[in-house]
Design a protein around this motif. Sequence first.
Motif, PDB file in Angstrom:
ATOM      1  N   VAL A  38      29.658  32.804  42.191  1.00 55.16           N
ATOM      2  CA  VAL A  38      29.648  31.512  42.888  1.00 55.16           C
ATOM      3  C   VAL A  38      28.382  30.727  42.555  1.00 55.16           C
ATOM      4  N   VAL A  39      27.224  31.367  42.684  1.00 57.16           N
ATOM      5  CA  VAL A  39      25.975  30.622  42.514  1.00 57.16           C
ATOM      6  C   VAL A  39      25.710  30.266  41.057  1.00 57.16           C
ATOM      7  N   ASP A  40      26.115  31.146  40.125  1.00 54.20           N
ATOM      8  CA  ASP A  40      25.913  30.800  38.719  1.00 54.20           C
ATOM      9  C   ASP A  40      26.792  29.626  38.320  1.00 54.20           C
ATOM     10  N   ALA A  41      28.043  29.633  38.769  1.00 55.86           N
ATOM     11  CA  ALA A  41      28.925  28.507  38.451  1.00 55.86           C
ATOM     12  C   ALA A  41      28.371  27.212  39.036  1.00 55.86           C
ATOM     13  N   THR A  42      27.865  27.270  40.248  1.00 52.19           N
ATOM     14  CA  THR A  42      27.328  26.075  40.904  1.00 52.19           C
ATOM     15  C   THR A  42      26.080  25.577  40.202  1.00 52.19           C
ATOM     16  N   VAL A 117      19.793  29.413  53.505  1.00 48.85           N
ATOM     17  CA  VAL A 117      20.081  28.438  54.563  1.00 48.85           C
ATOM     18  C   VAL A 117      19.476  27.065  54.245  1.00 48.85           C
ATOM     19  N   PRO A 118      18.157  26.951  53.968  1.00 47.83           N
ATOM     20  CA  PRO A 118      17.613  25.615  53.669  1.00 47.83           C
ATOM     21  C   PRO A 118      18.200  25.015  52.394  1.00 47.83           C
ATOM     22  N   VAL A 119      18.456  25.845  51.389  1.00 48.18           N
ATOM     23  CA  VAL A 119      19.053  25.336  50.147  1.00 48.18           C
ATOM     24  C   VAL A 119      20.420  24.738  50.426  1.00 48.18           C
ATOM     25  N   THR A 120      21.237  25.463  51.175  1.00 42.51           N
ATOM     26  CA  THR A 120      22.592  24.990  51.475  1.00 42.51           C
ATOM     27  C   THR A 120      22.551  23.714  52.297  1.00 42.51           C
ATOM     28  N   VAL A 121      21.658  23.651  53.269  1.00 40.26           N
ATOM     29  CA  VAL A 121      21.546  22.447  54.103  1.00 40.26           C
ATOM     30  C   VAL A 121      21.185  21.240  53.248  1.00 40.26           C
ATOM     31  N   VAL A 122      20.214  21.403  52.366  1.00 39.73           N
ATOM     32  CA  VAL A 122      19.781  20.287  51.511  1.00 39.73           C
ATOM     33  C   VAL A 122      20.921  19.812  50.627  1.00 39.73           C
ATOM     34  N   VAL A 123      21.632  20.743  50.006  1.00 41.92           N
ATOM     35  CA  VAL A 123      22.694  20.361  49.075  1.00 41.92           C
ATOM     36  C   VAL A 123      23.894  19.787  49.825  1.00 41.92           C
ATOM     37  N   GLY A 204      33.509  28.990  42.885  1.00 45.67           N
ATOM     38  CA  GLY A 204      32.316  28.153  42.861  1.00 45.67           C
ATOM     39  C   GLY A 204      32.511  26.900  42.027  1.00 45.67           C
ATOM     40  N   ALA A 205      33.155  27.052  40.861  1.00 42.56           N
ATOM     41  CA  ALA A 205      33.378  25.906  39.989  1.00 42.56           C
ATOM     42  C   ALA A 205      34.334  24.902  40.629  1.00 42.56           C
ATOM     43  N   LEU A 206      35.418  25.388  41.219  1.00 47.23           N
ATOM     44  CA  LEU A 206      36.388  24.492  41.854  1.00 47.23           C
ATOM     45  C   LEU A 206      35.756  23.734  43.018  1.00 47.23           C
ATOM     46  N   LEU A 207      35.018  24.455  43.862  1.00 48.74           N
ATOM     47  CA  LEU A 207      34.403  23.799  45.015  1.00 48.74           C
ATOM     48  C   LEU A 207      33.349  22.786  44.576  1.00 48.74           C
ATOM     49  N   ALA A 208      32.555  23.156  43.577  1.00 51.13           N
ATOM     50  CA  ALA A 208      31.500  22.250  43.111  1.00 51.13           C
ATOM     51  C   ALA A 208      32.082  20.989  42.496  1.00 51.13           C
ATOM     52  N   LEU A 217      27.989  26.301  47.745  1.00 52.59           N
ATOM     53  CA  LEU A 217      26.869  27.056  48.310  1.00 52.59           C
ATOM     54  C   LEU A 217      27.165  27.518  49.728  1.00 52.59           C
ATOM     55  N   THR A 218      27.993  26.770  50.449  1.00 48.60           N
ATOM     56  CA  THR A 218      28.408  27.215  51.783  1.00 48.60           C
ATOM     57  C   THR A 218      29.236  28.494  51.687  1.00 48.60           C
ATOM     58  N   LEU A 219      30.119  28.557  50.689  1.00 48.76           N
ATOM     59  CA  LEU A 219      30.864  29.798  50.463  1.00 48.76           C
ATOM     60  C   LEU A 219      29.898  30.946  50.183  1.00 48.76           C
ATOM     61  N   GLY A 220      28.888  30.694  49.346  1.00 46.09           N
ATOM     62  CA  GLY A 220      27.894  31.719  49.082  1.00 46.09           C
ATOM     63  C   GLY A 220      27.173  32.174  50.338  1.00 46.09           C
ATOM     64  N   LEU A 221      26.851  31.227  51.204  1.00 47.10           N
ATOM     65  CA  LEU A 221      26.181  31.552  52.455  1.00 47.10           C
ATOM     66  C   LEU A 221      27.071  32.418  53.344  1.00 47.10           C
ATOM     67  N   VAL A 222      28.358  32.116  53.367  1.00 49.97           N
ATOM     68  CA  VAL A 222      29.303  32.922  54.156  1.00 49.97           C
ATOM     69  C   VAL A 222      29.347  34.361  53.640  1.00 49.97           C
ATOM     70  N   ILE A 223      29.318  34.522  52.320  1.00 53.18           N
ATOM     71  CA  ILE A 223      29.316  35.874  51.744  1.00 53.18           C
ATOM     72  C   ILE A 223      28.060  36.634  52.157  1.00 53.18           C
ATOM     73  N   ILE A 224      26.914  35.964  52.095  1.00 49.27           N
ATOM     74  CA  ILE A 224      25.661  36.624  52.493  1.00 49.27           C
ATOM     75  C   ILE A 224      25.716  37.017  53.967  1.00 49.27           C
ATOM     76  N   LEU A 225      26.239  36.128  54.806  1.00 50.58           N
ATOM     77  CA  LEU A 225      26.364  36.445  56.232  1.00 50.58           C
ATOM     78  C   LEU A 225      27.262  37.664  56.447  1.00 50.58           C
ATOM     79  N   GLY A 226      28.348  37.753  55.683  1.00 53.46           N
ATOM     80  CA  GLY A 226      29.234  38.904  55.800  1.00 53.46           C
ATOM     81  C   GLY A 226      28.535  40.198  55.423  1.00 53.46           C
ATOM     82  N   VAL A 227      27.780  40.166  54.325  1.00 54.37           N
ATOM     83  CA  VAL A 227      27.033  41.352  53.897  1.00 54.37           C
ATOM     84  C   VAL A 227      25.953  41.698  54.920  1.00 54.37           C
TER      85      VAL A 227
END
Length: 245
Positions: A38-42, A117-123, A204-208, A217-227
């Motif tokens: 996700v993050v590399d595609a973004t 969190v701050p990265v996702t908020v900014v973007v 990641g590519a489709l969402l971006a 990046l929100t999807l990425g944040l959700v994955i981190i929260l799950g882990v």
Amino acid sequence: MTAPETPTGRWALRRALVDDRDGPLPAMLVALTCLAGVVDATSILALDHVFVAAVTGNIVFLGIALAGAGGSIVAPAVAVAGFVVGALVGARVVRHPGGHRGRAVRDIAAFKLLLAVPVTVVVVLAGDQPLHPAARLAVTALLAASMGGQLALIRYLKVPDLLTAVLTLTTIGILTEHGTGRRDPFVLRRGLALLAFVVGVVAGALLARVVAPGAALTLGLVIILGVAAGSHAVSRAEAPWTAPR
């Protein structure tokens, strides 16, 4: 009733994700593999056109730029620097829990959240508008630092075939090591890792592109929260899998 020696069906899938050697760590690392995609595609499509997880690619970009063959020196240099700092911090973080691998995942997830969190908020707030070049570099550095911490965790955990951001050896394993067949848990694990990364890249590519970079990046944040939630749930376990390898 004991499980059969040759795993089949759901049992094989479960063993690919949760086993005696590594407990639930493989399942969490499959999720982090998806995150890497996700993050590399973004970052390639919407930020500075560099990798934040696959640092080798940035070294190639940097070498090409230094050779005068085109491309920016600044963006890959920032990504590499962020990755190095994240790896150094991550190496200290994973050793803090006193040798418990579940707590190491929990603490790295917390470190990643602190950056994500701050990265996702900014973007997200930027929406479809391009970020200022300085802001893009800052986002790239923080994402790369997050992935550097993740790779330090991978080095510490030593779970076979789950390197999250480095799929070359996993792919070689799929091609050359067939175990007891396609239902072998380790064969399935390699396939799941590759599938998770591809799904992450595509999502990641489709969402971006279709929605906005912030959605990816929100999807990425959700994955981190799950882990983070999963690792917190097992952080008090005292099973054999928790011991360092």
